[in-house]
Design a protein around this motif. Structure first.
Motif, short mmCIF file in Angstrom:
data_model
loop_
_atom_site.label_atom_id
_atom_site.label_comp_id
_atom_site.label_asym_id
_atom_site.label_seq_id
_atom_site.Cartn_x
_atom_site.Cartn_y
_atom_site.Cartn_z
N GLU A 59 0.72 -1.24 -0.31
CA GLU A 59 0.10 -0.07 0.18
C GLU A 59 1.44 1.39 0.03
OE1 GLU A 59 -2.90 1.58 3.54
OE2 GLU A 59 -3.06 -0.10 2.75
N LEU A 60 0.81 2.07 -1.23
CA LEU A 60 1.34 2.79 -1.49
C LEU A 60 0.84 4.55 -0.57
CD1 LEU A 60 2.19 3.71 -4.72
CD2 LEU A 60 3.88 2.97 -3.06
N LYS A 61 1.84 5.39 0.30
CA LYS A 61 1.48 5.96 0.77
C LYS A 61 1.11 7.51 -0.05
CE LYS A 61 3.39 10.33 3.40
NZ LYS A 61 1.85 10.44 4.46
N LYS A 62 -0.11 8.09 0.16
CA LYS A 62 -0.68 9.28 -0.78
C LYS A 62 -0.79 10.69 -0.03
CE LYS A 62 -2.89 5.83 -3.50
NZ LYS A 62 -4.26 6.01 -3.65
N TRP A 63 -0.15 11.19 -1.26
CA TRP A 63 -0.04 12.84 -1.07
C TRP A 63 -1.76 13.48 -1.97
CZ3 TRP A 63 4.16 9.66 -1.24
CH2 TRP A 63 4.97 9.83 0.05
N TRP A 64 -1.82 14.55 -1.42
CA TRP A 64 -3.18 15.61 -2.38
C TRP A 64 -2.56 16.47 -2.55
CZ3 TRP A 64 -5.74 19.70 -2.49
CH2 TRP A 64 -6.88 19.62 -3.26
N PHE A 65 -2.98 16.76 -3.79
CA PHE A 65 -3.04 18.17 -3.87
C PHE A 65 -3.94 18.85 -5.00
CE2 PHE A 65 1.44 15.83 -3.98
CZ PHE A 65 1.91 17.01 -3.66
N PRO A 66 -4.04 20.14 -5.52
CA PRO A 66 -4.99 21.16 -6.04
C PRO A 66 -4.72 20.14 -7.23
CG PRO A 66 -4.17 22.03 -4.85
CD PRO A 66 -2.80 21.21 -4.27
N ILE A 67 -6.13 20.10 -8.10
CA ILE A 67 -5.99 19.91 -9.43
C ILE A 67 -6.06 18.28 -10.09
CG2 ILE A 67 -5.27 20.36 -11.87
CD1 ILE A 67 -4.38 23.31 -10.88
N VAL A 68 -5.01 17.98 -9.58
CA VAL A 68 -4.62 16.54 -10.05
C VAL A 68 -5.06 15.50 -8.37
CG1 VAL A 68 -2.73 17.08 -11.17
CG2 VAL A 68 -2.46 16.78 -8.38
N GLY A 69 -5.13 16.17 -7.18
CA GLY A 69 -6.38 14.54 -6.19
C GLY A 69 -5.07 14.26 -6.07
N SER A 70 -5.14 13.31 -5.45
CA SER A 70 -4.18 12.46 -4.70
C SER A 70 -3.50 11.69 -5.31
CB SER A 70 -4.86 11.55 -4.08
OG SER A 70 -4.38 10.43 -2.70
N VAL A 71 -2.12 11.60 -5.14
CA VAL A 71 -1.38 10.74 -6.56
C VAL A 71 -0.09 10.49 -5.19
CG1 VAL A 71 -0.94 12.53 -7.99
CG2 VAL A 71 0.21 13.37 -6.04
#
Length: 325
Positions: free
Chosen positions: A80-92
């Protein structure tokens, strides 16, 4: 975040029009040929329905071998990869930096949180149409077919992007890039170049099968394990050792995957690699059911179908309705 935005802005402000760069002879002869080659690829992409607008009309000189330094992180005992959230692209499932030192500092923090970490770099990335994508120096180090594939992949992101669906977007972009690169190399009519492309695609299949088997065995290990964590991690290390042995490691024809036995494999690197090892069968089937339209038309149909079905897989299924019994 503000620091990254600053460096992104600084890069964009340093861009120069490709035609001006070519006219002023500010690049090497090899780089000049690559810049001219991108013009041909962009025309081919447009003829096949991909949107590029003002993208790849500007050049940004960079000294670094990559444009962005990336880090992925995953649990040591779970896929399970850790996720980061950014505007426009969402969760990556990764975070990128413009300086290696910043990336490495973040990687150290993640390692201290007892996570598996994988560090890599990107020669290009799509700005998803919000700003016209430039050509970076690092992209000009690619072979012609690698560069064509990269441009087709990134232009697919520009033409279509589903927020919070990174794996779906990457699989779709690879499906489009694989097909258009093959069409393009056939158009060029260079038999040696075409055979090299086929050999690399064959190696790509071997690598994908190897990676899929490794991922499946890791998943099975984590789901069925009842041992203490230290024993589990020992079994995990033994599994990686097995897959890097002559018993499991594929015999590649080209040097495309020479990195495989050299890489420090862990859960993060397996999952990161899996994002770019596409499962394209569902896209292939849907494309065939639509009678093989141009890729741009396929992407527009997919976009419209997602508005109705709510998600990508269901949209693809809708193109191949099951016969009424």
């Amino acid at each position: 975040m503000s620091k990254q935005a600053y460096y992104q802005g600084k890069l964009i402000l340093s861009r120069e029009a490709v035609d001006e760069v070519l006219a002023a002879d500010r690049v090497t002869e090899a780089q000049k040929k690559k810049l001219l080659f991108t013009k041909e690829v962009l025309k081919f992409a447009a003829d096949n329905g991909l949107e590029f607008g003002g993208s790849y009309q500007h050049y940004i000189h960079t000294e670094q071998p990559v444009v962005s330094f990336l880090v992925y992180a995953a649990h040591k005992d779970k896929l399970e990869l850790k996720k980061w959230w950014f505007p426009i692209v969402g969760s990556v499932p990764y975070i990128g930096y413009f300086h290696k030192e910043d990336r490495d500092e973040e990687a150290k923090k993640l390692e201290n949180d007892d996570l598996d970490v994988y560090k890599t770099g990107a020669s290009a990335f799509s700005l998803l149409g919000w700003i016209s994508d430039p050509i970076y120096t690092s992209m000009l180090n690619y072979t012609d077919m690698e560069l064509a594939h990269l441009l087709f992949h990134e232009l697919t992101h520009k033409t279509f992007w589903s927020p919070d669906k990174v794996t779906f977007n990457e699989n779709l972009a690879e499906f489009v890039a694989i097909h258009l690169t093959q069409l393009y190399v056939e158009k060029l009519g260079n038999k040696a170049e075409y055979q090299d492309y086929l050999d690399k695609r064959g190696d790509n299949v071997l690598y994908r099968n190897w990676l899929s088997a490794l991922r499946a065995d890791l998943k099975n290990l984590y789901q069925t394990n009842k041992d203490p964590r230290d024993i589990l991690l020992k079994k995990k290390a033994e599994l990686f050792q097995l897959y890097l042995s002559s018993q499991k490691l594929p015999k590649f024809k080209t040097d495309e995957f020479a990195f495989v036995p050299k890489r420090q494999w862990n859960n993060a690197s397996v999952l990161a690699a899996s994002i770019y090892m596409p499962d394209i069968e569902i896209f292939e089937k849907a494309w065939e059911c639509l009678q093989r339209p141009k890729m741009g038309a396929f992407l527009m149909k997919l976009k419209d179908a997602i508005k109705i079905t709510g998600n990508g897989p269901s949209a693809l299924d809708s193109f191949c309705p099951q016969p009424v019994k």
